[in-house]
Design a protein around this motif. Structure first.
Motif, PDB file in Angstrom:
ATOM      1  N   VAL A   1       0.841  -1.203   0.000  1.00 46.34           N
ATOM      2  CA  VAL A   1       0.000   0.000   0.000  1.00 46.34           C
ATOM      3  C   VAL A   1       0.875   1.252   0.000  1.00 46.34           C
ATOM      4  N   ASP A   2       0.271   2.339  -0.381  1.00 45.30           N
ATOM      5  CA  ASP A   2       0.946   3.638  -0.383  1.00 45.30           C
ATOM      6  C   ASP A   2       0.840   4.205   1.034  1.00 45.30           C
ATOM      7  N   LEU A   3       1.865   3.926   1.837  1.00 40.54           N
ATOM      8  CA  LEU A   3       1.818   4.313   3.248  1.00 40.54           C
ATOM      9  C   LEU A   3       1.694   5.825   3.410  1.00 40.54           C
ATOM     10  N   ALA A   4       2.382   6.574   2.579  1.00 37.87           N
ATOM     11  CA  ALA A   4       2.360   8.042   2.710  1.00 37.87           C
ATOM     12  C   ALA A   4       0.950   8.575   2.500  1.00 37.87           C
ATOM     13  N   ALA A   5       0.260   8.051   1.472  1.00 39.16           N
ATOM     14  CA  ALA A   5      -1.099   8.532   1.195  1.00 39.16           C
ATOM     15  C   ALA A   5      -2.045   8.210   2.343  1.00 39.16           C
ATOM     16  N   VAL A   6      -1.896   7.030   2.900  1.00 37.48           N
ATOM     17  CA  VAL A   6      -2.793   6.634   3.999  1.00 37.48           C
ATOM     18  C   VAL A   6      -2.491   7.458   5.250  1.00 37.48           C
ATOM     19  N   ARG A   7      -1.181   7.660   5.526  1.00 41.05           N
ATOM     20  CA  ARG A   7      -0.821   8.444   6.714  1.00 41.05           C
ATOM     21  C   ARG A   7      -1.363   9.870   6.587  1.00 41.05           C
ATOM     22  N   ALA A   8      -1.273  10.425   5.377  1.00 39.33           N
ATOM     23  CA  ALA A   8      -1.720  11.808   5.170  1.00 39.33           C
ATOM     24  C   ALA A   8      -3.222  11.951   5.406  1.00 39.33           C
ATOM     25  N   ALA A   9      -3.993  10.871   5.174  1.00 32.11           N
ATOM     26  CA  ALA A   9      -5.442  10.939   5.343  1.00 32.11           C
ATOM     27  C   ALA A   9      -5.844  10.982   6.815  1.00 32.11           C
ATOM     28  N   GLY A  10      -4.969  10.487   7.709  1.00 32.71           N
ATOM     29  CA  GLY A  10      -5.242  10.532   9.146  1.00 32.71           C
ATOM     30  C   GLY A  10      -6.528   9.824   9.532  1.00 32.71           C
ATOM     31  N   PHE A  11      -6.643   8.584   9.142  1.00 34.06           N
ATOM     32  CA  PHE A  11      -7.881   7.846   9.388  1.00 34.06           C
ATOM     33  C   PHE A  11      -8.104   7.552  10.873  1.00 34.06           C
TER      34      PHE A  11
ATOM     35  N   VAL B   1     -15.380  -2.749  -5.780  1.00 31.48           N
ATOM     36  CA  VAL B   1     -15.236  -2.806  -7.238  1.00 31.48           C
ATOM     37  C   VAL B   1     -15.149  -1.401  -7.826  1.00 31.48           C
ATOM     38  N   SER B   2     -16.014  -0.495  -7.343  1.00 34.57           N
ATOM     39  CA  SER B   2     -16.017   0.859  -7.899  1.00 34.57           C
ATOM     40  C   SER B   2     -14.730   1.604  -7.567  1.00 34.57           C
ATOM     41  N   LEU B   3     -14.159   1.352  -6.372  1.00 36.20           N
ATOM     42  CA  LEU B   3     -12.934   2.030  -5.972  1.00 36.20           C
ATOM     43  C   LEU B   3     -11.698   1.443  -6.637  1.00 36.20           C
ATOM     44  N   VAL B   4     -11.646   0.117  -6.720  1.00 34.96           N
ATOM     45  CA  VAL B   4     -10.422  -0.527  -7.187  1.00 34.96           C
ATOM     46  C   VAL B   4     -10.289  -0.493  -8.704  1.00 34.96           C
ATOM     47  N   ALA B   5     -11.422  -0.314  -9.408  1.00 37.19           N
ATOM     48  CA  ALA B   5     -11.376  -0.374 -10.878  1.00 37.19           C
ATOM     49  C   ALA B   5     -10.423   0.658 -11.471  1.00 37.19           C
TER      50      ALA B   5
ATOM     51  N   LEU C   1      -7.412   3.173  -0.964  1.00 37.35           N
ATOM     52  CA  LEU C   1      -8.273   3.614  -2.064  1.00 37.35           C
ATOM     53  C   LEU C   1      -9.063   4.863  -1.694  1.00 37.35           C
ATOM     54  N   LEU C   2      -9.587   4.907  -0.467  1.00 40.54           N
ATOM     55  CA  LEU C   2     -10.330   6.094  -0.031  1.00 40.54           C
ATOM     56  C   LEU C   2      -9.406   7.319   0.029  1.00 40.54           C
ATOM     57  N   ALA C   3      -8.156   7.092   0.481  1.00 44.13           N
ATOM     58  CA  ALA C   3      -7.196   8.203   0.556  1.00 44.13           C
ATOM     59  C   ALA C   3      -6.858   8.730  -0.833  1.00 44.13           C
ATOM     60  N   LYS C   4      -6.648   7.821  -1.793  1.00 45.39           N
ATOM     61  CA  LYS C   4      -6.293   8.256  -3.135  1.00 45.39           C
ATOM     62  C   LYS C   4      -7.463   8.941  -3.831  1.00 45.39           C
ATOM     63  N   GLU C   5      -8.676   8.460  -3.577  1.00 47.98           N
ATOM     64  CA  GLU C   5      -9.855   9.064  -4.205  1.00 47.98           C
ATOM     65  C   GLU C   5     -10.352  10.282  -3.430  1.00 47.98           C
ATOM     66  N   GLN C   6      -9.764  10.481  -2.239  1.00 47.84           N
ATOM     67  CA  GLN C   6     -10.156  11.599  -1.380  1.00 47.84           C
ATOM     68  C   GLN C   6     -11.689  11.634  -1.196  1.00 47.84           C
ATOM     69  N   THR C   7     -12.217  10.483  -0.788  1.00 50.99           N
ATOM     70  CA  THR C   7     -13.657  10.382  -0.590  1.00 50.99           C
ATOM     71  C   THR C   7     -13.926   9.616   0.690  1.00 50.99           C
TER      72      THR C   7
END
Length: 828
Positions: free
Chosen positions: A541-551, A643-647, A726-732
């Motif tokens: 996974v893209d650790l930087a993107a996930v860390r930046a989202a602060g889930f 499916v909608s996110l990973v496509a 996926l949520l972090a990359k889609e910013q949703t």
């Protein structure tokens, strides 16, 4: 004085109980009938016994041995061919040099033998026959005597017009050695038909002594049941093992009867039986040793032999259940029915009055058996089910079976290879895993044991270069009494059906590889296995993107071993995690209500303002999602959300989904140039598809998600980590994804379908739908302009599943019902 016990009878009228058990060894009041006879002889001071044996003689020899355990001395005379009652006694002539007593080993009696012996002495007889008076003598040989007791004549199997006496021959004789002069050698000879008439004709002193006491031939299944009732009524004096709690109720040593179970009337409960709360033991019920009676079982006037298992809701009325038989939930056996040894009676099956099921037969789930099953059989149940080899712990899946199954599996592998093993935290899994490891070692296979570990970790380790396969043993979800043994190949996915059949063949033939002492496999424990798994997962996974989202997350670990793994993974992601049930505990895991867990996590998500809530199953394979508004996603919504996110981020060009997935999936992936690859609905088929080049994601319809780039098998923890990325990359948010999904309208029905008619159903549907497009990937899928319908026989139950998709719920339901009606018409 010596006694001869005649124990060569086959007991044909008692079949199926005597199909693989000699009649003298048939348990009566939880002791073999012959043991009661030995006790009667010993009570009268006769402790030297000659036993004549023929049918399944080794069973008698093995049980009684030399008789020392029973306080007597025993020797055996074996009939190589049938010799009749007198011929079998003559076969033991070398042991009988003085007066001796002859008695059948397969009757129930407490007759005063001393009275017959005294009568013999007083009348200086060559032969004295013990007689008893019975109400209906038609089935026996009548003996007519004079006033002094001397015998006038015999009537074998008389009619009512010939019933001049009610005294019958009991098969108890006191004989002098001169009797052998009247028994020809080398051919079958009977006492009643040839020897005694010859004595009469020769004018020899032949007498009949009418004895006092109880005597029953136990020659039919009806008399077998009634004899038990006579024991409990006190009409016959025999030694019943156990402690008599009150008149007519015996409890064996080690028996455990729950305070909330009911014992109503007379009953005999054998050693180490377990009767659970809510069970009812009705009048005249006998339980052999080690019988397991689950809740809501209702028994009346029935005899259950040792090691049988009666699941919840079983109903027995006047039935006899053979040794080690397995009756599943809701099974019924009516008056006069008999189930032989080691039979399997499926859920809600009904064995009707008078039906006999011979040993080792299988009655399918939901079957109604109206005629006896003698030769016909489905054969043993298929060893492998959907997920592996499953069954009741220590009943179906015993340590012995686990070891043999391990040897069969090991024989399919090369010698000196390595298998990864694991288990959950239950004691049943621990016991069976140890037996399984011993079986692997015995066939020259090494073991690397993860001890308690999630299923995905086991699969991951099985993929490593040092391993060739993996095995995990765990409780079945939702059934704390059952375990499943799951087998993985070197790719970490379930072994193929061909591999399963090979293991099953080897097990049935017991064709195992046994190695020399120096080649026995070793047991080791792989170091830092959990660390290697978490490190590998973090690299996907893209650790930087996930860390930046602060889930912020709320996770319920379900008291499973994933609690050992996920905290380390989530720490790398910089997530703020509220863990629920974050430790492994079998006691807690088996009491988990998944719906309640979801509600609790949803409440915590709303209260804490978390981005996502997740409920993992105890094995770590399946995932239930709750969005940021506290709304649970159905399994179908979760699959389509993935499916909608990973496509748009797929490494590959295909997503593998079972054939019963909604057409909405194709709409979601089409803009990204991704296609849907339909698979069979089985877990193995989905994993096999996920292993193919070009497949970047796969999902089942029950919360199972596969990330082939990491592990081509279900992994709930990995799926959660991927979702965060996926949520972090889609910013949703997950709620936004859920709300954007098109509505799905799928209806599901089942139609009860006998096993032998499943093929007919499929062929008929193909013929009826020849004007429409069909998909025959798994079952029959009929394509309509606005949806589809899928008919698929269940691999383990006698039902056919019907799924239907349409533009709205009403049409989907109507479509499913229409095809259900077609199938029912076919079955008529």
């Amino acid at each position: 004085m010596k006694a001869v016990i005649m124990a060569g009878g086959e007991g044909t009228r008692l079949r199926p109980l005597t199909s693989n058990c000699p009649k003298p060894m048939l348990p009566l009041a939880n002791r073999p009938m012959m043991e009661h006879i030995i006790g009667l002889l010993k009570q009268h001071g006769i402790d030297e016994i000659v036993v004549t044996v023929a049918f399944l003689a080794n069973q008698i020899r093995t049980y009684f041995g030399d008789g020392s355990e029973f306080g007597v001395r025993m020797v055996y005379a074996t009939e190589d061919q049938p010799l009749g009652t007198a011929g079998s006694v003559r076969n033991a002539m070398a042991q009988l040099t003085e007066r001796f007593l002859v008695i059948s080993g397969d009757v129930l009696t407490d007759i005063d033998l001393g009275e017959i012996l005294a009568f013999h002495d007083d009348h200086d007889a060559l032969a004295t026959i013990g007689l008893v008076a019975v109400e209906n003598p038609l089935e026996f040989g009548i003996v007519i005597t004079r006033e002094d007791g001397s015998i006038e004549r015999f009537l074998e199997k008389p009619t009512w017009g010939q019933v001049f006496s009610d005294t019958i021959n009991t098969g108890i004789f006191v004989l002098e050695p001169e009797i052998f002069d009247f028994i020809p050698e080398g051919r079958p000879v009977d006492f009643s038909g040839e020897v005694f008439p010859a004595l009469l004709e020769a004018g020899k002193p032949l007498f009949g002594a009418v004895a006092q006491g109880y005597w029953e031939d136990v020659g039919t299944l009806e008399s077998y049941v009634s004899s038990h009732q006579d024991v409990m009524d006190g009409r016959v004096q025999v030694d019943v093992p156990g402690f008599e709690l009150g008149r007519g109720v015996w409890l064996g040593e080690g028996a455990d009867v729950h305070p909330d179970a009911k014992i109503e009337g007379f009953a005999i409960i054998g050693e180490n039986c377990r009767v659970e709360a809510g069970a009812r033991i009705g009048d005249y019920t006998v339980l052999g040793s080690n019988v397991r009676v689950r809740g809501d079982v209702d028994l009346e006037r029935s005899v259950v032999h040792e090691n049988a298992y009666l699941a919840e809701g079983v109903r027995l009325r006047g039935a006899v259940i053979g040794r080690a038989s397995d009756l599943r939930r809701g099974a019924r056996c009516d008056d006069g029915s008999v189930v032989g040894d080691e039979c399997f009676i499926g859920e809600n099956a009904h064995v009707t009055s008078g039906v006999k099921v011979y040993p080792f037969k299988t009655v399918e789930t939901g079957a109604i058996v109206n005629s006896s099953i003698i030769w016909e059989s489905k054969g043993p149940r298929s060893l492998f089910g959907r997920d592996g080899v499953s069954g009741l712990a220590n009943v179906d899946i015993s340590p012995e079976l686990a070891a043999r199954l391990a040897m069969a599996f090991a024989t399919t592998l090369r010698k000196d290879t390595t298998v990864i093993t694991s288990r959950d935290s239950s004691r049943a899994a621990r016991m069976l895993k140890r037996a399984f490891m011993a079986g692997l070692n015995a066939s020259g296979v090494n073991v690397l044991d993860l001890e308690v570990a999630p299923v995905p970790v086991t699969r991951y380790q099985a993929r490593q270069p040092m391993a060739s396969a993996g095995v995990t043993i765990r409780l079945v979800e939702g059934d704390s009494q059952s375990v499943v043994i799951r087998f993985f190949d070197g790719n970490g996915i379930d072994i193929t059906e061909d591999a399963q059949r090979k293991v099953e063949r080897l097990l049935n033939r017991e064709d195992f590889r046994r190695v020399l002492a120096g080649e026995i496999g070793d047991i080791g424990f792989p170091p830092r296995a959990l660390e290697h798994y978490t490190a590998a997962l973090g690299e996907t996974v893209d650790l930087a993107a996930v860390r930046a989202a602060g889930f912020k997350l709320v996770i319920d670990y379900g008291y499973g071993a994933t609690a050992f793994v996920m905290p380390n993974v989530l720490a790398k992601l910089g997530a703020d995690v509220l863990g629920v049930n974050p430790y492994a505990s079998t006691r807690q895991a088996i009491s988990v209500d998944r719906d309640q867990s979801v509600r609790e996590v949803a409440a915590l998500v709303r209260a804490s303002g978390a981005h996502i809530g997740a409920v993992l199953d105890a094995d770590g394979e399946h995932l239930t999602l709750i969005d940021d508004t506290g709304q649970q996603l159905t399994d179908e919504e979760a699959r389509l959300a993935f499916v909608s996110l990973v496509a748009g981020h797929l490494v590959g060009d295909r997503i593998a989904l079972p054939v019963n997935v909604s057409n909405v999936a194709e709409q979601l992936v089409a803009p990204h140039g991704v296609t849907i690859q339909h698979t069979k609905t089985s877990t193995h088929a989905l994993m096999a598809a996920a292993s193919e080049r070009g497949v970047g994601f796969a999902a089942s319809g029950d919360g199972g998600f596969i990330l082939p780039g990491f592990l081509p098998a279900f992994d709930g923890g990995a799926a959660l980590v991927k979702l965060l990325e996926l949520l972090a990359k889609e910013q949703t948010t997950l709620s936004a994804v859920r709300e954007s999904l098109p509505r799905v309208h799928i209806a599901h029905e089942t139609v009860v379908t006998p096993w032998e008619q499943k093929g007919l159903v499929m062929r008929t549907l193909v013929e009826l739908s020849k004007d429409r497009r069909l998909e025959l990937i798994d079952g029959v899928k009929v394509l309509h302009d606005d949806g589809w319908v899928l008919a698929l026989p269940d691999p383990e139950e006698p039902v056919t599943h019907i799924w239907a998709e349409a533009p709205d719920n009403a049409k989907a339901r109507a479509r499913a019902q229409e095809y259900g009606r077609r199938i029912r018409q076919t079955l008529r």
